[in-house]
Design a protein around this motif. Structure first.
Motif, PDB file in Angstrom:
ATOM      1  N   ASN A   1      -5.770   4.352  11.809  1.00  0.00           N
ATOM      2  CA  ASN A   1      -6.241   5.805  11.556  1.00  0.00           C
ATOM      3  C   ASN A   1      -4.653   7.171  11.807  1.00  0.00           C
ATOM      4  OD1 ASN A   1      -8.053   5.430  11.704  1.00  0.00           O
ATOM      5  ND2 ASN A   1      -9.151   5.764  14.232  1.00  0.00           N
ATOM      6  N   ASN A   2      -3.065   6.090  12.222  1.00  0.00           N
ATOM      7  CA  ASN A   2      -2.149   6.790  11.951  1.00  0.00           C
ATOM      8  C   ASN A   2      -0.751   6.136  12.247  1.00  0.00           C
ATOM      9  OD1 ASN A   2      -2.269   5.898  15.033  1.00  0.00           O
ATOM     10  ND2 ASN A   2      -2.668   8.524  15.287  1.00  0.00           N
TER      11      ASN A   2
ATOM     12  N   LEU B   1       0.938  -0.866  -0.090  1.00  0.00           N
ATOM     13  CA  LEU B   1      -0.485   0.322   0.191  1.00  0.00           C
ATOM     14  C   LEU B   1       1.065   0.897   0.227  1.00  0.00           C
ATOM     15  CD1 LEU B   1      -2.786  -1.225   2.743  1.00  0.00           C
ATOM     16  CD2 LEU B   1      -2.641  -0.364   0.443  1.00  0.00           C
ATOM     17  N   PRO B   2       0.663   2.626  -0.709  1.00  0.00           N
ATOM     18  CA  PRO B   2       1.053   2.879  -0.879  1.00  0.00           C
ATOM     19  C   PRO B   2       1.448   4.261   0.916  1.00  0.00           C
ATOM     20  CG  PRO B   2      -0.326   3.806  -2.130  1.00  0.00           C
ATOM     21  CD  PRO B   2      -0.451   2.844  -1.518  1.00  0.00           C
ATOM     22  N   TRP B   3       2.955   4.401   1.343  1.00  0.00           N
ATOM     23  CA  TRP B   3       2.804   4.281   2.674  1.00  0.00           C
ATOM     24  C   TRP B   3       1.574   5.519   3.544  1.00  0.00           C
ATOM     25  CZ3 TRP B   3       5.907   0.084   3.687  1.00  0.00           C
ATOM     26  CH2 TRP B   3       6.019  -0.124   2.581  1.00  0.00           C
ATOM     27  N   THR B   4       1.044   6.365   3.320  1.00  0.00           N
ATOM     28  CA  THR B   4       0.319   7.100   3.609  1.00  0.00           C
ATOM     29  C   THR B   4      -1.458   7.256   3.772  1.00  0.00           C
ATOM     30  OG1 THR B   4       0.038   8.994   1.756  1.00  0.00           O
ATOM     31  CG2 THR B   4       1.438   9.381   3.688  1.00  0.00           C
ATOM     32  N   MET B   5      -1.468   6.013   2.552  1.00  0.00           N
ATOM     33  CA  MET B   5      -2.941   5.212   2.896  1.00  0.00           C
ATOM     34  C   MET B   5      -3.142   4.613   4.347  1.00  0.00           C
ATOM     35  SD  MET B   5      -4.803   2.753   0.207  1.00  0.00           S
ATOM     36  CE  MET B   5      -4.820   4.130  -1.765  1.00  0.00           C
ATOM     37  N   ARG B   6      -4.395   4.922   4.698  1.00  0.00           N
ATOM     38  CA  ARG B   6      -4.709   4.119   5.784  1.00  0.00           C
ATOM     39  C   ARG B   6      -5.093   2.703   5.148  1.00  0.00           C
ATOM     40  NH1 ARG B   6      -9.302   1.966   8.028  1.00  0.00           N
ATOM     41  NH2 ARG B   6      -9.899   2.714  10.615  1.00  0.00           N
ATOM     42  N   SER B   7      -4.380   1.819   6.091  1.00  0.00           N
ATOM     43  CA  SER B   7      -4.542   0.798   6.160  1.00  0.00           C
ATOM     44  C   SER B   7      -5.647   0.013   6.859  1.00  0.00           C
ATOM     45  CB  SER B   7      -3.036  -0.699   6.343  1.00  0.00           C
ATOM     46  OG  SER B   7      -2.892  -0.105   8.420  1.00  0.00           O
ATOM     47  N   TRP B   8      -5.713  -1.719   7.145  1.00  0.00           N
ATOM     48  CA  TRP B   8      -6.625  -2.440   7.573  1.00  0.00           C
ATOM     49  C   TRP B   8      -5.848  -3.390   7.963  1.00  0.00           C
ATOM     50  CZ3 TRP B   8     -11.042  -3.433   3.880  1.00  0.00           C
ATOM     51  CH2 TRP B   8     -11.973  -1.821   3.198  1.00  0.00           C
ATOM     52  N   GLY B   9      -5.012  -3.145   9.591  1.00  0.00           N
ATOM     53  CA  GLY B   9      -4.518  -4.068   9.801  1.00  0.00           C
ATOM     54  C   GLY B   9      -4.864  -4.025  11.532  1.00  0.00           C
ATOM     55  N   CYS B  10      -4.988  -3.487  12.444  1.00  0.00           N
ATOM     56  CA  CYS B  10      -4.890  -4.004  13.668  1.00  0.00           C
ATOM     57  C   CYS B  10      -6.401  -3.791  13.823  1.00  0.00           C
ATOM     58  CB  CYS B  10      -4.209  -3.038  14.596  1.00  0.00           C
ATOM     59  SG  CYS B  10      -4.636  -1.251  13.778  1.00  0.00           S
ATOM     60  N   GLY B  11      -7.244  -3.401  13.327  1.00  0.00           N
ATOM     61  CA  GLY B  11      -8.734  -3.831  14.165  1.00  0.00           C
ATOM     62  C   GLY B  11      -8.634  -2.428  14.970  1.00  0.00           C
TER      63      GLY B  11
ATOM     64  N   LYS C   1      11.015   3.668  24.977  1.00  0.00           N
ATOM     65  CA  LYS C   1       9.750   2.853  25.524  1.00  0.00           C
ATOM     66  C   LYS C   1       8.943   3.368  24.992  1.00  0.00           C
ATOM     67  CE  LYS C   1      11.414   0.698  29.281  1.00  0.00           C
ATOM     68  NZ  LYS C   1      11.747  -1.038  29.262  1.00  0.00           N
ATOM     69  N   PRO C   2       7.595   2.630  24.169  1.00  0.00           N
ATOM     70  CA  PRO C   2       6.724   3.120  23.611  1.00  0.00           C
ATOM     71  C   PRO C   2       5.863   3.717  24.412  1.00  0.00           C
ATOM     72  CG  PRO C   2       5.684   0.824  24.032  1.00  0.00           C
ATOM     73  CD  PRO C   2       7.516   0.903  24.598  1.00  0.00           C
ATOM     74  N   THR C   3       5.794   5.197  24.010  1.00  0.00           N
ATOM     75  CA  THR C   3       4.797   6.063  24.470  1.00  0.00           C
ATOM     76  C   THR C   3       3.457   5.871  23.578  1.00  0.00           C
ATOM     77  OG1 THR C   3       5.193   7.815  22.153  1.00  0.00           O
ATOM     78  CG2 THR C   3       6.339   7.851  24.257  1.00  0.00           C
ATOM     79  N   GLU C   4       2.339   6.760  24.234  1.00  0.00           N
ATOM     80  CA  GLU C   4       0.708   6.709  22.692  1.00  0.00           C
ATOM     81  C   GLU C   4       0.956   8.428  22.952  1.00  0.00           C
ATOM     82  OE1 GLU C   4      -2.322   6.178  25.186  1.00  0.00           O
ATOM     83  OE2 GLU C   4      -1.115   4.657  26.337  1.00  0.00           O
ATOM     84  N   PRO C   5       1.456   8.124  21.028  1.00  0.00           N
ATOM     85  CA  PRO C   5       0.673   9.132  20.250  1.00  0.00           C
ATOM     86  C   PRO C   5      -0.504   8.975  20.440  1.00  0.00           C
ATOM     87  CG  PRO C   5       2.039   7.088  18.957  1.00  0.00           C
ATOM     88  CD  PRO C   5       1.441   6.672  20.440  1.00  0.00           C
ATOM     89  N   SER C   6      -1.089  10.500  20.291  1.00  0.00           N
ATOM     90  CA  SER C   6      -2.033  10.547  20.522  1.00  0.00           C
ATOM     91  C   SER C   6      -3.351  10.596  19.320  1.00  0.00           C
ATOM     92  CB  SER C   6      -2.524  12.007  20.533  1.00  0.00           C
ATOM     93  OG  SER C   6      -4.043  12.769  20.641  1.00  0.00           O
ATOM     94  N   GLN C   7      -4.581   9.778  18.938  1.00  0.00           N
ATOM     95  CA  GLN C   7      -5.038  10.105  18.723  1.00  0.00           C
ATOM     96  C   GLN C   7      -5.623  11.767  17.495  1.00  0.00           C
ATOM     97  OE1 GLN C   7      -6.782   6.682  16.840  1.00  0.00           O
ATOM     98  NE2 GLN C   7      -5.094   6.464  18.199  1.00  0.00           N
TER      99      GLN C   7
END
Length: 443
Positions: free
Chosen positions: A282-283, A263-273, A372-378
């Motif tokens: 979404n991001n 997929l194009p890198w900036t296209m929204r995927s259907w990967g993780c539910g 360690k992972p942070t929480e990117p805001s929606q």
């Protein structure tokens, strides 16, 4: 495919901005597949891409020039342009679907019937300038013709510009982490691709397939001569498959580990539910690693090294923090994905975890952090606002700082929406990148 097109166009046009602006349009039109037939006509004609191409080549299908079916890299549609394409293919003794032949015909069109477009491609100072010219004066999709709303027109221009800028990042930006080889077969028949929604990437989700099958061909088709044919026809490049990610890592038909963008890198995927807080669809950019029996250390090391290289490249290209690389399992625990254990269950088999993987990515980039992972805001961390550019020309960079590569430029007096601030830099709502706030005024 993509590299061949890039090299041949650059040799003829001589301007990276022009080539990438043109290629972003080709990407949108056909996924850079030279035998691509307009998807909506497959059921009407009862033929897929390969069957249509073969029928035209053999003469069994005689309506190629007049059927109004978009075809090839540029989705040539009109009778005049398709007649020219067919005549050129026959005159040079090549298939109507031959990629090199179509590139030659494209350049012929530009140098004869579209000289003004070719001049812009040769002199463009940004991907946007070149892309906008190709959209409005060469491809001319219905969405930019008179009668279309301004919002529809702007969306079309923005989508194609972003695709061109992705290509520019892959081939033209200097001083970046050394690029791994990423081949490309876009899953253009998948419903996710057809939905065509876009994202501004702020993170990466790493998946593994959960099935003992290392072959990329299990998920990705058509065969490009490297990955092999999926005889069971259960790949993801077909309608009705309610899942899709940006890339796959696995083996080709000769057993070599390779990476394919799907997929194009900036296209929204259907990967993780989705989870209780939302969805990283979404991001986040997302990719799958093809699992084996989870017992081969050599395969494990090769695919996770390839995954780390891919993540490093994407972090550099989109200004993504290594801390925002997460597994599907971590995404679930944070509330942004459905319940899955990948790829942590595989890492655990070899005494590793996602902290180890993030450290591996940091090493590829050349940083010493073990994040360690942070929480990117929606949503943006603060209210968005508009600014006017005060510099005559201002660079738009892939991340918040001058060490990041230049994606494009903006000009004095133009107005943009800022959705996030970081260290004196603002992220543009359009997804084009970050600008220095020193050269703006708040409206």
């Amino acid at each position: 495919m993509e590299k061949n097109i890039y090299e041949k166009l650059l040799a003829a046009i001589g301007n990276e901005y022009g080539v990438c602006g043109l290629m972003g349009n080709i990407q949108k039109e056909s996924g850079m597949c030279s035998i691509n037939m307009q998807n909506s006509y497959e059921s009407k004609l009862g033929m897929n891409d390969a069957q249509y191409t073969s029928a035209v080549d053999s003469g069994a299908y005689a309506d190629f020039c007049t059927d109004r079916v978009g075809y090839g890299l540029c989705q040539w549609t009109s009778a005049g342009r398709k007649t020219g394409l067919l005549n050129y293919a026959r005159a040079t003794g090549r298939s109507i679907g031959n990629e090199d032949m179509q590139i030659e015909w494209l350049l012929h069109e530009l140098s004869t019937s579209y000289k003004n477009v070719l001049n812009v491609l040769k002199t463009a100072k940004s991907v946007k300038e070149a892309s906008d010219c190709v959209v409005t004066k060469y491809e001319k999709p219905r969405s930019v013709l008179p009668g279309s709303s301004e919002s529809v027109r702007n969306k079309t221009l923005s989508e194609r510009q972003k695709l061109g800028e992705e290509i520019y990042n892959r081939y033209c930006n200097k001083g970046e982490v050394e690029k791994m080889e990423v081949k490309q077969i876009l899953l253009t028949k998948n419903d996710c691709y057809k939905a065509g929604r876009t994202i501004v990437p702020v993170g990466i989700v790493v998946h593994s397939t959960g099935s003992n099958n290392k072959k990329i061909s299990r998920y990705v088709q058509p065969d490009d001569g490297i990955i092999g044919v999926n005889a069971y026809k259960n790949d993801w490049n077909r309608p009705g498959v309610a899942k899709c990610v940006h890339a796959f890592i696995g083996i080709d038909k000769n057993g070599n580990v390779c990476t394919y963008q799907t997929l194009p890198w900036t296209m929204r995927s259907w990967g993780c539910g989705s989870g209780k807080k939302g969805s990283y669809n979404n991001n986040h950019i997302q990719f799958e690693i093809c699992e084996d029996g989870l017992s081969d250390p050599e395969y494990f090391n090769k695919v996770f090294d390839a995954a780390a290289e891919l993540c490093a490249s994407l972090c550099q290209a989109y200004g993504i923090s290594v801390a925002n690389i997460v597994s599907h399992n971590e995404s679930y625990k944070k509330g942004y994905a459905s319940g899955h254990s990948d790829c942590d269950h595989w890492l655990k088999r070899f005494g590793k975890n996602m902290d180890w993987f993030r450290s591996l990515v940091s090493g590829k980039i050349g940083t010493s952090e073990v994040p360690k992972p942070t929480e990117p805001s929606q949503k943006p961390s603060q209210a968005s606002y508009k600014v006017r550019i005060t510099a005559s020309v201002l660079n738009v960079r892939a991340g918040a700082g001058t060490s990041y590569k230049i994606n494009t430029t903006v000009k004095k007096g133009q107005v943009y929406t800022i959705v996030e601030e970081k260290n004196g830099w603002g992220r543009l709502k359009s997804g084009a990148g970050w600008i220095s706030m020193k050269y703006t005024e708040k409206l």
